[in-house]
Design a protein around this motif. Structure first.
Motif, PDB file in Angstrom:
ATOM      1  N   ALA A 293       0.820  -1.217   0.000  1.00 19.43           N
ATOM      2  CA  ALA A 293       0.000   0.000   0.000  1.00 19.43           C
ATOM      3  C   ALA A 293       0.854   1.268   0.000  1.00 19.43           C
ATOM      4  CB  ALA A 293      -0.951  -0.002   1.197  1.00 19.43           C
ATOM      5  N   GLN A 294       1.874   1.315  -0.849  1.00 24.55           N
ATOM      6  CA  GLN A 294       2.806   2.440  -0.840  1.00 24.55           C
ATOM      7  C   GLN A 294       2.476   3.515  -1.869  1.00 24.55           C
ATOM      8  OE1 GLN A 294       5.416   2.949   1.405  1.00 24.55           O
ATOM      9  NE2 GLN A 294       4.363   1.264   2.415  1.00 24.55           N
ATOM     10  N   GLY A 295       1.822   3.159  -2.972  1.00 26.21           N
ATOM     11  CA  GLY A 295       1.709   4.060  -4.113  1.00 26.21           C
ATOM     12  C   GLY A 295       1.056   5.400  -3.817  1.00 26.21           C
ATOM     13  N   LEU A 296      -0.278   5.414  -3.568  1.00 32.73           N
ATOM     14  CA  LEU A 296      -0.955   6.689  -3.364  1.00 32.73           C
ATOM     15  C   LEU A 296      -0.534   7.345  -2.057  1.00 32.73           C
ATOM     16  CD1 LEU A 296      -2.962   8.688  -4.596  1.00 32.73           C
ATOM     17  CD2 LEU A 296      -4.779   7.554  -3.302  1.00 32.73           C
ATOM     18  N   ASN A 297      -0.158   6.568  -1.061  1.00 31.09           N
ATOM     19  CA  ASN A 297       0.311   7.163   0.183  1.00 31.09           C
ATOM     20  C   ASN A 297       1.578   7.977  -0.048  1.00 31.09           C
ATOM     21  OD1 ASN A 297      -1.481   6.066   2.501  1.00 31.09           O
ATOM     22  ND2 ASN A 297      -1.069   4.279   1.233  1.00 31.09           N
ATOM     23  N   LEU A 298       2.462   7.489  -0.924  1.00 29.94           N
ATOM     24  CA  LEU A 298       3.647   8.257  -1.284  1.00 29.94           C
ATOM     25  C   LEU A 298       3.236   9.530  -2.024  1.00 29.94           C
ATOM     26  CD1 LEU A 298       6.777   8.225  -1.248  1.00 29.94           C
ATOM     27  CD2 LEU A 298       6.695   7.066  -3.462  1.00 29.94           C
ATOM     28  N   SER A 299       2.222   9.431  -2.871  1.00 31.33           N
ATOM     29  CA  SER A 299       1.738  10.595  -3.615  1.00 31.33           C
ATOM     30  C   SER A 299       1.159  11.651  -2.687  1.00 31.33           C
ATOM     31  CB  SER A 299       0.677  10.159  -4.631  1.00 31.33           C
ATOM     32  OG  SER A 299       1.177   9.195  -5.522  1.00 31.33           O
ATOM     33  N   ALA A 305       4.207  17.636   1.346  1.00 36.26           N
ATOM     34  CA  ALA A 305       5.499  18.320   1.302  1.00 36.26           C
ATOM     35  C   ALA A 305       5.384  19.645   0.554  1.00 36.26           C
ATOM     36  CB  ALA A 305       6.546  17.428   0.639  1.00 36.26           C
ATOM     37  N   ALA A 306       4.667  19.635  -0.565  1.00 37.05           N
ATOM     38  CA  ALA A 306       4.478  20.875  -1.325  1.00 37.05           C
ATOM     39  C   ALA A 306       3.692  21.893  -0.505  1.00 37.05           C
ATOM     40  CB  ALA A 306       3.753  20.577  -2.637  1.00 37.05           C
ATOM     41  N   LEU A 307       2.660  21.439   0.211  1.00 37.26           N
ATOM     42  CA  LEU A 307       1.887  22.345   1.068  1.00 37.26           C
ATOM     43  C   LEU A 307       2.769  22.967   2.143  1.00 37.26           C
ATOM     44  CD1 LEU A 307      -1.411  20.316   1.605  1.00 37.26           C
ATOM     45  CD2 LEU A 307      -1.221  22.531   0.465  1.00 37.26           C
ATOM     46  N   SER A 308       3.622  22.149   2.739  1.00 34.33           N
ATOM     47  CA  SER A 308       4.509  22.650   3.788  1.00 34.33           C
ATOM     48  C   SER A 308       5.450  23.723   3.251  1.00 34.33           C
ATOM     49  CB  SER A 308       5.308  21.484   4.379  1.00 34.33           C
ATOM     50  OG  SER A 308       6.237  21.944   5.335  1.00 34.33           O
ATOM     51  N   LEU A 309       6.017  23.483   2.080  1.00 36.46           N
ATOM     52  CA  LEU A 309       6.915  24.472   1.482  1.00 36.46           C
ATOM     53  C   LEU A 309       6.172  25.760   1.126  1.00 36.46           C
ATOM     54  CD1 LEU A 309       9.003  22.139  -0.870  1.00 36.46           C
ATOM     55  CD2 LEU A 309       9.884  23.419   1.090  1.00 36.46           C
ATOM     56  N   LEU A 310       4.968  25.624   0.593  1.00 34.59           N
ATOM     57  CA  LEU A 310       4.202  26.795   0.172  1.00 34.59           C
ATOM     58  C   LEU A 310       3.733  27.636   1.356  1.00 34.59           C
ATOM     59  CD1 LEU A 310       2.033  25.132  -2.619  1.00 34.59           C
ATOM     60  CD2 LEU A 310       3.677  26.990  -2.974  1.00 34.59           C
ATOM     61  N   SER A 311       3.554  27.003   2.515  1.00 32.04           N
ATOM     62  CA  SER A 311       3.011  27.719   3.669  1.00 32.04           C
ATOM     63  C   SER A 311       3.905  28.866   4.117  1.00 32.04           C
ATOM     64  CB  SER A 311       2.790  26.753   4.834  1.00 32.04           C
ATOM     65  OG  SER A 311       4.023  26.240   5.309  1.00 32.04           O
ATOM     66  N   ASP A 312       5.195  28.780   3.813  1.00 28.37           N
ATOM     67  CA  ASP A 312       6.141  29.828   4.221  1.00 28.37           C
ATOM     68  C   ASP A 312       6.432  30.831   3.117  1.00 28.37           C
ATOM     69  OD1 ASP A 312       6.442  28.586   6.728  1.00 28.37           O
ATOM     70  OD2 ASP A 312       8.000  27.258   5.959  1.00 28.37           O
ATOM     71  N   LEU A 313       5.721  30.726   2.003  1.00 28.99           N
ATOM     72  CA  LEU A 313       6.038  31.551   0.833  1.00 28.99           C
ATOM     73  C   LEU A 313       4.815  32.360   0.386  1.00 28.99           C
ATOM     74  CD1 LEU A 313       7.975  28.837  -1.196  1.00 28.99           C
ATOM     75  CD2 LEU A 313       8.997  30.757   0.034  1.00 28.99           C
ATOM     76  N   PRO A 314       4.820  33.668   0.571  1.00 29.92           N
ATOM     77  CA  PRO A 314       3.705  34.467   0.056  1.00 29.92           C
ATOM     78  C   PRO A 314       3.625  34.440  -1.467  1.00 29.92           C
ATOM     79  CG  PRO A 314       5.481  35.866   0.894  1.00 29.92           C
ATOM     80  CD  PRO A 314       5.814  34.477   1.296  1.00 29.92           C
ATOM     81  N   ALA A 315       4.781  34.408  -2.118  1.00 25.08           N
ATOM     82  CA  ALA A 315       4.843  34.284  -3.575  1.00 25.08           C
ATOM     83  C   ALA A 315       5.682  33.053  -3.913  1.00 25.08           C
ATOM     84  CB  ALA A 315       5.466  35.533  -4.202  1.00 25.08           C
ATOM     85  N   ILE A 316       5.372  32.424  -5.024  1.00 26.28           N
ATOM     86  CA  ILE A 316       6.061  31.195  -5.402  1.00 26.28           C
ATOM     87  C   ILE A 316       7.317  31.556  -6.196  1.00 26.28           C
ATOM     88  CG2 ILE A 316       5.877  29.010  -6.663  1.00 26.28           C
ATOM     89  CD1 ILE A 316       2.847  29.154  -6.199  1.00 26.28           C
ATOM     90  N   ASP A 319      12.643  29.007  -8.053  1.00 29.85           N
ATOM     91  CA  ASP A 319      13.398  27.802  -7.722  1.00 29.85           C
ATOM     92  C   ASP A 319      12.582  26.847  -6.840  1.00 29.85           C
ATOM     93  OD1 ASP A 319      13.362  29.227  -5.341  1.00 29.85           O
ATOM     94  OD2 ASP A 319      15.443  28.717  -4.818  1.00 29.85           O
ATOM     95  N   PHE A 320      11.258  27.006  -6.869  1.00 34.06           N
ATOM     96  CA  PHE A 320      10.419  26.154  -6.016  1.00 34.06           C
ATOM     97  C   PHE A 320      10.596  24.675  -6.363  1.00 34.06           C
ATOM     98  CE2 PHE A 320       6.593  23.931  -4.703  1.00 34.06           C
ATOM     99  CZ  PHE A 320       6.419  24.393  -3.402  1.00 34.06           C
ATOM    100  N   GLY A 321      10.753  24.364  -7.637  1.00 37.77           N
ATOM    101  CA  GLY A 321      10.932  22.975  -8.045  1.00 37.77           C
ATOM    102  C   GLY A 321      12.147  22.335  -7.400  1.00 37.77           C
ATOM    103  N   ALA A 322      13.250  23.071  -7.319  1.00 38.02           N
ATOM    104  CA  ALA A 322      14.462  22.541  -6.700  1.00 38.02           C
ATOM    105  C   ALA A 322      14.273  22.347  -5.202  1.00 38.02           C
ATOM    106  CB  ALA A 322      15.640  23.488  -6.966  1.00 38.02           C
ATOM    107  N   ARG A 323      13.559  23.254  -4.545  1.00 41.98           N
ATOM    108  CA  ARG A 323      13.289  23.104  -3.117  1.00 41.98           C
ATOM    109  C   ARG A 323      12.444  21.855  -2.852  1.00 41.98           C
ATOM    110  NH1 ARG A 323      11.952  29.193  -0.763  1.00 41.98           N
ATOM    111  NH2 ARG A 323      13.275  30.379  -2.214  1.00 41.98           N
ATOM    112  N   TYR A 324      11.447  21.675  -3.685  1.00 36.58           N
ATOM    113  CA  TYR A 324      10.573  20.498  -3.551  1.00 36.58           C
ATOM    114  C   TYR A 324      11.364  19.215  -3.791  1.00 36.58           C
ATOM    115  CZ  TYR A 324       6.914  17.135  -4.905  1.00 36.58           C
ATOM    116  OH  TYR A 324       6.132  16.021  -5.023  1.00 36.58           O
ATOM    117  N   ASP A 325      12.223  19.206  -4.788  1.00 31.24           N
ATOM    118  CA  ASP A 325      13.033  18.017  -5.078  1.00 31.24           C
ATOM    119  C   ASP A 325      13.888  17.634  -3.881  1.00 31.24           C
ATOM    120  OD1 ASP A 325      14.326  16.034  -6.981  1.00 31.24           O
ATOM    121  OD2 ASP A 325      16.054  17.254  -6.432  1.00 31.24           O
TER     122      ASP A 325
END
Length: 401
Positions: A293-299, A305-316, A319-325
């Motif tokens: 049962a790993q597939g969608l749970n990983l998704s 993770a993206a929500l967590s990163l965005l929460s600290d950023l008023p504007a996107i 280099d957001f892609g690199a931070r997410y990676d």
């Protein structure tokens, strides 16, 4: 040309959940995908942490009556090899939970997500296929096949293994195949499942029964492609009997419901999971066999993770892609390697590999702290390791004191 902070491409489970989550976090979102096609007869087992996101989105009360809890997960060696592993049962109560998660039918879940998307005024559901994406430092321009165009600060590729977003972002991908296909179906049975999911490990792959409400279960039966074709050709009665025999009659008489479907198995991993103004989630980023049962749970961890990163950023930022990676790499790589190795260990006739697998399952069956560690790590990656580090630091501190 309309502008959105985030454009999500792909309206499967991962894409739809991402669009709702980003919208509820206060972002303007476009969800771009054609109308749903063939109904998805599969089910998805969402673990406890993933269900937290479903609850936060206000979806749980509507979907809960269609789900079944997973209070225990059992692994049985269903091979006839010389070295057979012992049966291992993981109980949610051992780690203080009533259930590891719940098993949810995909089709009504997707229908619910479509309805929820219509309720959010800052989420624009655009029913069209993507024709082209162009990226620059400031934004992405998305052209749809119906002629419309939109711009976005961030594009989320949730458009599957042949992701157009991944290609447009110039992200390479590594793919591999397995000599396996997965037959999926639902069935009813005489004996109650007691909310236990059972995974038989066979020489051709896992045979996994997962509870549904009442005396019903879903099944993922991984086998050789030619055997999968033979199974699909069976009459309903013959198929029901074959499933009963494979399950050693532990659920009594089996009756297959509806039509069985088959999917070839393969693996895929993007070289990076985000780049510039694009990020990848779900099977646009990673794909592997349906084990544990790993597939969608990983998704869903991608989304969180993206929500967590965005929460600290008023504007996107650009280099957001690199931070997410950087945030997602360790989790995705370790899960992909782990599932791949486990699946290949089932297929291997090499005696040392069988010995290692049997010894590992023996340790899980016999050593309670190890079993609990693996359960906690499986539910919330990194949590068990962090707890272990904290405990060791406390012990060392007491010794020094």
């Amino acid at each position: 040309m309309d502008h959105f902070e985030i454009a999500v491409v792909g309206a499967g489970l991962a894409g739809s959940l991402a669009a709702l989550a980003f919208t509820d976090s206060g972002r303007s979102v476009a969800l771009i995908a054609p109308a749903p096609g063939r109904p998805d007869g599969r089910t998805t087992a969402l673990m406890d942490r993933s269900l937290d996101l479903v609850r936060e989105l206000g979806l749980w009360d509507a979907i809960a009556p269609l789900t079944a809890p997973l209070s225990a997960m059992r692994i049985i060696d269903g091979s006839n090899r010389l070295l057979r592993a012992p049966t291992v049962t993981f109980h949610a109560a051992e780690v203080g939970l009533e259930a590891f998660g719940h098993n949810i039918p995909n089709a009504p879940f997707l229908a619910l997500l479509e309805k929820e998307a219509e309720k959010r005024p800052s989420l624009n559901r655009m029913v069209a296929s993507l024709a082209q994406i162009a990226f620059d430092a400031k934004q992405a321009i998305l052209t749809l096949e119906d002629g419309r165009s939109v711009t976005a600060d961030l594009v989320v590729g949730a458009d599957g293994r042949k992701s157009a977003v991944r290609g447009a972002a110039g992200i390479d991908v590594r793919t591999w195949s397995y000599p396996q296909s997965a037959v999926v179906l639902n069935f009813s049975h005489q004996v109650p499942h007691q909310n236990i999911s059972t995974e038989f490990h066979t020489p051709d792959g896992p045979f996994t029964q997962v509870p549904l409400p009442g005396r019903r279960s879903s099944l993922v039966w991984v086998q050789k492609p030619e055997d999968a074709a033979s199974v699909l050709a069976l009459s309903p009665d013959a198929l029901s009997l074959a499933i009963e025999h494979r399950m050693q009659s532990m659920l009594g008489k089996v009756t297959v419901e509806g039509e069985a479907q088959s999917f070839p198995l393969s693996g895929m991993a993007a070289s990076v999971f985000g780049k510039d103004r694009a990020i990848l989630i779900g099977e646009a980023a990673h794909a592997f066999p349906p084990i544990g049962a790993q597939g969608l749970n990983l998704s869903l961890r991608d989304i969180m993770a993206a929500l967590s990163l965005l929460s600290d950023l008023p504007a996107i930022p650009d280099d957001f892609g690199a931070r997410y990676d950087r945030r997602r790499r360790a989790d995705i790589v370790t899960r992909t390697i782990g599932v791949d190795l486990l699946n290949r260990s089932l297929l291997s006739d090499f005696l040392p590999v069988q010995m290692l697998r049997a010894a590992g399952l023996q340790a899980l069956a016999s050593v309670t702290p190890l079993r609990n560690f693996m359960m906690r790590e499986g539910l919330n990656p990194g949590s068990a390791l962090q707890s272990l580090r904290t405990t060791l630091r406390e012990k060392i501190g007491r010794q020094r004191a």
